[in-house]
Design an enzyme around this catalytic site. Structure first.
Site, PDB file in Angstrom:
ATOM      1  N   LYS A 184      -4.892   3.994   7.679  1.00  0.00           N
ATOM      2  CA  LYS A 184      -5.496   4.331   8.973  1.00  0.00           C
ATOM      3  C   LYS A 184      -5.388   5.839   9.212  1.00  0.00           C
ATOM      4  CE  LYS A 184      -5.178   3.614  13.877  1.00  0.00           C
ATOM      5  NZ  LYS A 184      -4.492   3.042  15.021  1.00  0.00           N
ATOM      6  N   GLU A 190       3.422   7.607   0.739  1.00  0.00           N
ATOM      7  CA  GLU A 190       3.365   6.712  -0.425  1.00  0.00           C
ATOM      8  C   GLU A 190       1.915   6.521  -0.876  1.00  0.00           C
ATOM      9  OE1 GLU A 190       4.911   6.205   2.406  1.00  0.00           O
ATOM     10  OE2 GLU A 190       6.639   4.867   2.238  1.00  0.00           O
ATOM     11  N   GLY A 242      -2.466  -0.628  12.871  1.00  0.00           N
ATOM     12  CA  GLY A 242      -2.301  -1.007  11.463  1.00  0.00           C
ATOM     13  C   GLY A 242      -1.927  -2.474  11.291  1.00  0.00           C
ATOM     14  N   ARG A 243      -0.932  -2.936  12.040  1.00  0.00           N
ATOM     15  CA  ARG A 243      -0.453  -4.314  11.847  1.00  0.00           C
ATOM     16  C   ARG A 243      -1.395  -5.349  12.453  1.00  0.00           C
ATOM     17  NH1 ARG A 243       2.677  -1.047  14.792  1.00  0.00           N
ATOM     18  NH2 ARG A 243       3.019  -1.479  16.998  1.00  0.00           N
ATOM     19  N   GLU A 328       7.861  -4.234  14.565  1.00  0.00           N
ATOM     20  CA  GLU A 328       7.290  -2.902  14.792  1.00  0.00           C
ATOM     21  C   GLU A 328       6.633  -2.858  16.183  1.00  0.00           C
ATOM     22  OE1 GLU A 328       4.018  -0.707  12.370  1.00  0.00           O
ATOM     23  OE2 GLU A 328       5.879  -0.200  11.363  1.00  0.00           O
ATOM     24  N   HIS A 359      18.089 -23.201   0.457  1.00  0.00           N
ATOM     25  CA  HIS A 359      19.106 -22.898  -0.556  1.00  0.00           C
ATOM     26  C   HIS A 359      19.564 -21.439  -0.459  1.00  0.00           C
ATOM     27  CE1 HIS A 359      18.494 -26.769  -2.569  1.00  0.00           C
ATOM     28  NE2 HIS A 359      17.243 -26.616  -2.143  1.00  0.00           N
ATOM     29  N   LYS A 461      10.552   9.281   8.025  1.00  0.00           N
ATOM     30  CA  LYS A 461       9.545   9.884   7.135  1.00  0.00           C
ATOM     31  C   LYS A 461       9.748  11.393   7.086  1.00  0.00           C
ATOM     32  CE  LYS A 461       5.837   6.616   8.300  1.00  0.00           C
ATOM     33  NZ  LYS A 461       4.525   6.486   8.912  1.00  0.00           N
TER      34      LYS A 461
HETATM   35  O1  F6P Z   1       5.352   2.090   8.916  1.00  0.00           O
HETATM   36  C1  F6P Z   1       4.689   2.895   9.819  1.00  0.00           C
HETATM   37  C2  F6P Z   1       3.203   2.773   9.723  1.00  0.00           C
HETATM   38  O2  F6P Z   1       2.642   3.751  10.524  1.00  0.00           O
HETATM   39  C3  F6P Z   1       2.688   1.389  10.106  1.00  0.00           C
HETATM   40  O3  F6P Z   1       2.529   1.234  11.448  1.00  0.00           O
HETATM   41  C4  F6P Z   1       1.418   1.345   9.337  1.00  0.00           C
HETATM   42  O4  F6P Z   1       0.937   0.037   9.218  1.00  0.00           O
HETATM   43  C5  F6P Z   1       1.845   1.958   8.028  1.00  0.00           C
HETATM   44  O5  F6P Z   1       2.752   2.978   8.394  1.00  0.00           O
HETATM   45  C6  F6P Z   1       0.732   2.534   7.208  1.00  0.00           C
HETATM   46  O6  F6P Z   1       0.027   3.499   7.924  1.00  0.00           O
HETATM   47  P1  F6P Z   1      -1.387   4.012   7.463  1.00  0.00           P
HETATM   48  O7  F6P Z   1      -2.324   2.864   7.499  1.00  0.00           O
HETATM   49  O8  F6P Z   1      -1.746   5.082   8.421  1.00  0.00           O
HETATM   50  O9  F6P Z   1      -1.231   4.546   6.059  1.00  0.00           O
END
Ligand code: F6P
Length: 503
Positions: A184, A190, A242-243, A328, A359, A461
């Site tokens: 987003k 990453e 995002g979620r 979150e 288990h 971060k």
């Molecule tokens: O973990 C933090 C976060 O901002 C989440 O809310 C989001 O889903 C994820 O990182 C990935 O963010 P993006 O879609 O901006 O890469």
């Protein structure tokens, strides 16, 4: 009655929950809802008619109806970021103005056309690069609904782990792979780093990345600047968290794997749950019931954890999806105006598929010192053995076992919810996920938090960027740093990590 008067009454009732006879034969009829191939049994909870009425009034005192109307009107529910939350609109439910709805329709058409294009070009694999909300929903849907041969062709690259990258990328035939960068913000470390490394692989093989790379983002200009072809950029609105974004173009890998038609059924299922949430009175309203039970245990009975136990292998990725969704969204300690809250918010969510969970950690549920609630999720199409185990756990928690030997005694009277889906079809999965989305929303309203931001995850971060520099030795001698002094523990750990390992 206002919220605090109702709260006092609930606190008084909390002292007598031990007297509720959970095994009473009439409870199931009173405390269950069944609709459209989904049953919610909440008869094994520490509630009676009076407690339930108080909980319903608690929702009214928090103006749940008003908050729900605001959400579906595309109002400002995410105040800290000055935004609406338009995920219902991404599945055709109300929300947003006509121009936003038109944009969403165009985005969906673009996604379907892109998938069509992949079929025409002989794309056989999709490498989906994204993390958090840009990963958990799509991978859950692929796992739950795609045929095994299609699921194998979807690779989800999430973290900085080189071993993960090697496992997922090394055997890919790049010429027949579409690489989708899903972010987003288009800034997540990453994701952008993985995308860069995969782009290098294409370049090494003299393949033009621009013909294979796609982006899904709310900031198309950043994707373009990074080198993605304009026609390969699928936008999402900034108002899609995002979620909550699975239903938008973020779901492209899932839509490719299960087919656009099935993806549409998934959306339709979520839309049906939106309608249910919008129209049912509280005591027939599944998300509201689940949310109020959660509030009851968390705020009046001090429950600290909650378990998700899906008795269907297709739902094995549901627990991590719900961890992000609930923790979150509602892992907050201040209200929408920045005032410190004087009540607890989201409990810790844990989960594993049944019967694996039995288990792993179920011993503590049966005999541990804490009472921990469970959501058992069963399907009518699961094997009878799986159904039997799911039912057995709920029953064992409730009835317990008296034994002359205290070590064999299970106290019983432990609560759980049982959800039964007719099957794990796209429709029912869509309903299930939207059910938990709305449960999360309702709890956020009652707790008075903003469920649509996530400021807390930014600090780590930022620190990681600095520590990476230090670990790579760019500035070994620095003893303080730009945002904070380096503490003794971190300094010690950095020194230890820099030393070569003994093996
Ligand atoms: O973990 C933090 C976060 O901002 C989440 O809310 C989001 O889903 C994820 O990182 C990935 O963010 P993006 O879609 O901006 O890469």
């Amino acid at each position: 009655m206002n919220k605090s008067t109702i709260g006092h009454a609930l606190t008084a009732h909390a002292k007598t929950v031990g007297d509720i006879d959970l095994a009473d034969i009439a409870r199931f009829d009173r405390f269950h809802v069944a609709e459209d191939g989904m049953l919610l049994d909440y008869s094994r909870h520490w509630i009676d008619e009076e407690i339930w009425q108080l909980l319903s009034q608690y929702a009214d005192a928090a103006d749940l109806s008003g908050a729900r109307a605001l959400l579906f009107a595309g109002g400002l529910v995410n105040k800290s970021e000055g935004r609406a939350a338009l995920h219902p609109a991404t599945r055709g439910s109300p929300g947003g103005d006509t121009s936003q709805q038109e944009i969403i329709r165009k985005q969906q058409t673009h996604m379907a056309q892109t998938i069509e294009d992949w079929h025409g070009r002989g794309i056989c694999q999709v490498l989906h690069i994204g993390i958090g909300g840009s990963h958990l929903g799509p991978s859950l849907v692929v796992d739950a609904l795609a045929k095994p041969e299609m699921a194998k062709r979807c690779r989800f690259l999430t973290s900085h782990d080189a071993a993960q990258r090697a496992r997922l990328v090394d055997d890919l035939d790049l010429k027949t792979t579409a690489v989708v960068i899903v972010s987003k913000s288009f800034t997540t470390g990453e994701t952008i780093e993985n995308a860069r490394l995969v782009r290098e692989l294409y370049q090494h093989q003299n393949l033009d990345p621009s013909s294979y790379f796609y982006a899904v983002t709310a900031v198309p200009e950043k994707a373009q600047e990074w080198g993605i072809d304009q026609g390969h950029i699928l936008s999402i609105l900034p108002e899609i968290g995002g979620r909550y974004s699975l239903w938008s173009s973020v779901g492209i890998t899932a839509a490719w794997a299960i087919g656009v038609k099935a993806f549409e059924q998934l959306r339709a299922g979520a839309r049906a749950m939106d309608q249910h949430f919008l129209s049912r009175p509280w005591d027939q309203n599944m998300p509201v019931i689940m949310a109020l039970l959660g509030i009851w245990y968390r705020n009046f009975l001090d429950q600290r954890a909650h378990i998700i136990a899906p008795y269907h292998d297709g739902l094995r990725l549901l627990p991590p999806f719900l961890q992000q969704l609930e923790m979150e969204s509602n892992g907050k300690r201040v209200d929408q105006f920045g005032e410190l809250l004087n009540h607890k918010t989201v409990p810790v969510l844990l989960g594993l598929p049944g019967t694996d969970c039995q288990h792993a950690f179920f011993q503590a549920l049966h005999q541990g010192t804490d009472v921990i609630g469970v959501d058992f999720i069963l399907t009518k199409t699961s094997t009878r053995a799986l159904q039997a185990h799911g039912l057995a756990q709920g029953q064992a928690l409730m009835v317990g076992h008296k034994d002359p030997d205290p070590e064999r005694t299970c106290p019983g009277h432990r609560p759980s919810t049982t959800l039964v889906l007719d099957d794990l079809s796209p429709h029912h999965l869509g309903r299930l996920l939207a059910l938990y989305e709305h449960k999360t929303f309702v709890q956020g309203v009652i707790w008075g938090v903003n469920s649509f931001d996530q400021m807390g995850v930014e600090l780590g971060k930022r620190i990681a960027r600095d520590l990476l520099e230090r670990l790579e030795g760019a500035d070994q001698l620095r003893t303080d740093d730009t945002h904070d002094r380096l503490d003794g523990s971190t300094a010690g750990l950095l020194r230890y990590l820099r030393k070569p390992s003994l093996s």
